[in-house]
Design a protein around this motif. Structure first.
Motif, PDB file in Angstrom:
ATOM      1  N   ARG A  75      49.146  41.704  33.168  1.00  0.00           N
ATOM      2  CA  ARG A  75      50.380  41.993  33.912  1.00  0.00           C
ATOM      3  C   ARG A  75      50.513  41.069  35.121  1.00  0.00           C
ATOM      4  O   ARG A  75      51.598  40.572  35.430  1.00  0.00           O
ATOM      5  CB  ARG A  75      50.420  43.457  34.349  1.00  0.00           C
ATOM      6  CG  ARG A  75      50.716  44.426  33.220  1.00  0.00           C
ATOM      7  CD  ARG A  75      51.003  45.830  33.732  1.00  0.00           C
ATOM      8  NE  ARG A  75      49.922  46.390  34.528  1.00  0.00           N
ATOM      9  CZ  ARG A  75      48.871  47.053  34.038  1.00  0.00           C
ATOM     10  NH1 ARG A  75      48.732  47.210  32.738  1.00  0.00           N
ATOM     11  NH2 ARG A  75      47.962  47.543  34.850  1.00  0.00           N
ATOM     12  N   ASN A  77      49.142  38.064  35.481  1.00  0.00           N
ATOM     13  CA  ASN A  77      49.368  36.695  35.016  1.00  0.00           C
ATOM     14  C   ASN A  77      50.788  36.493  34.500  1.00  0.00           C
ATOM     15  O   ASN A  77      51.322  35.380  34.579  1.00  0.00           O
ATOM     16  CB  ASN A  77      48.336  36.312  33.962  1.00  0.00           C
ATOM     17  CG  ASN A  77      46.986  36.018  34.580  1.00  0.00           C
ATOM     18  OD1 ASN A  77      46.895  35.535  35.706  1.00  0.00           O
ATOM     19  ND2 ASN A  77      45.924  36.317  33.854  1.00  0.00           N
ATOM     20  N   GLN A  78      51.430  37.540  34.015  1.00  0.00           N
ATOM     21  CA  GLN A  78      52.823  37.429  33.566  1.00  0.00           C
ATOM     22  C   GLN A  78      53.770  37.273  34.751  1.00  0.00           C
ATOM     23  O   GLN A  78      54.876  36.764  34.599  1.00  0.00           O
ATOM     24  CB  GLN A  78      53.226  38.659  32.754  1.00  0.00           C
ATOM     25  CG  GLN A  78      52.587  38.699  31.399  1.00  0.00           C
ATOM     26  CD  GLN A  78      52.863  40.015  30.674  1.00  0.00           C
ATOM     27  OE1 GLN A  78      53.385  40.970  31.240  1.00  0.00           O
ATOM     28  NE2 GLN A  78      52.478  40.063  29.412  1.00  0.00           N
ATOM     29  N   ARG A  79      53.343  37.719  35.923  1.00  0.00           N
ATOM     30  CA  ARG A  79      54.208  37.669  37.109  1.00  0.00           C
ATOM     31  C   ARG A  79      54.107  36.329  37.831  1.00  0.00           C
ATOM     32  O   ARG A  79      54.738  36.136  38.857  1.00  0.00           O
ATOM     33  CB  ARG A  79      53.870  38.824  38.049  1.00  0.00           C
ATOM     34  CG  ARG A  79      54.253  40.160  37.416  1.00  0.00           C
ATOM     35  CD  ARG A  79      53.875  41.324  38.252  1.00  0.00           C
ATOM     36  NE  ARG A  79      54.640  41.325  39.502  1.00  0.00           N
ATOM     37  CZ  ARG A  79      54.391  42.156  40.490  1.00  0.00           C
ATOM     38  NH1 ARG A  79      53.423  43.052  40.388  1.00  0.00           N
ATOM     39  NH2 ARG A  79      55.108  42.118  41.587  1.00  0.00           N
ATOM     40  N   GLU A  80      53.293  35.437  37.323  1.00  0.00           N
ATOM     41  CA  GLU A  80      53.204  34.074  37.824  1.00  0.00           C
ATOM     42  C   GLU A  80      52.389  33.907  39.111  1.00  0.00           C
ATOM     43  O   GLU A  80      51.662  34.788  39.515  1.00  0.00           O
ATOM     44  CB  GLU A  80      54.596  33.447  37.959  1.00  0.00           C
ATOM     45  CG  GLU A  80      55.331  33.328  36.637  1.00  0.00           C
ATOM     46  CD  GLU A  80      54.757  32.304  35.672  1.00  0.00           C
ATOM     47  OE1 GLU A  80      54.195  31.285  36.119  1.00  0.00           O
ATOM     48  OE2 GLU A  80      54.870  32.519  34.456  1.00  0.00           O
TER      49      GLU A  80
END
Length: 146
Positions: A75, A77-80
């Motif tokens: 989660r 890593n998906q948010r950058e």
């Protein structure tokens, strides 16, 4: 299991410094996927070794904690980049996160090229590599606009 919360919008000084370091070093979100996974895994190991989830068998507690940590890291890593930096700062001190961002020789040469390119807009710019981990930049801004 209590994992740190994510606060990607935090405007603290260390986060701002790390954002600058990522820009200078050319760090991308892909570069931080593994460090985030490692940090979440370490947090899960600490929770496991501290006796978290005592109602489960040893193996089940281990698997549950590590599965939760992997999902949490995914989660983040998906948010950058900002979420990754904020999380790494929550579970590590500033110097440890800065070490993670320290560029490889390949990324360091890319950072030097970026600085040299930007230096074309400056007068009296002097850029040189001090050592493997340090770039020294001294400059005076011009009044030109691009």
């Amino acid at each position: 299991m209590s994992l740190p919360s994510i606060s990607p919008g935090a405007a603290d000084e260390n986060l701002a410094r790390l954002r600058l370091a990522t820009a200078l070093f050319g760090t991308t979100p892909d570069d931080l996927v593994e460090p985030v996974l490692d940090a979440a895994g370490e947090d899960a190991a600490i929770a496991y070794n501290s006796g978290a989830l005592p109602e489960l068998s040893d193996a089940a507690a281990h698997d549950t904690l590590h599965d939760h940590a992997e999902q949490h890291a995914a989660r983040i890593n998906q948010r950058e980049l900002d979420a990754q930096l904020a999380y790494l700062l929550e579970v590590n001190d500033y110097d440890t996160v800065l070490d993670v961002l320290t560029p490889t020789p390949h990324r360091l040469s890319g950072a030097l090229e970026l600085i040299r390119h930007q230096a074309r807009l400056l007068t009296a710019a002097r850029v040189h590599r001090v050592d493997q981990h340090t770039i020294d930049v001294r400059f005076t801004l011009t009044d030109e606009t691009v």
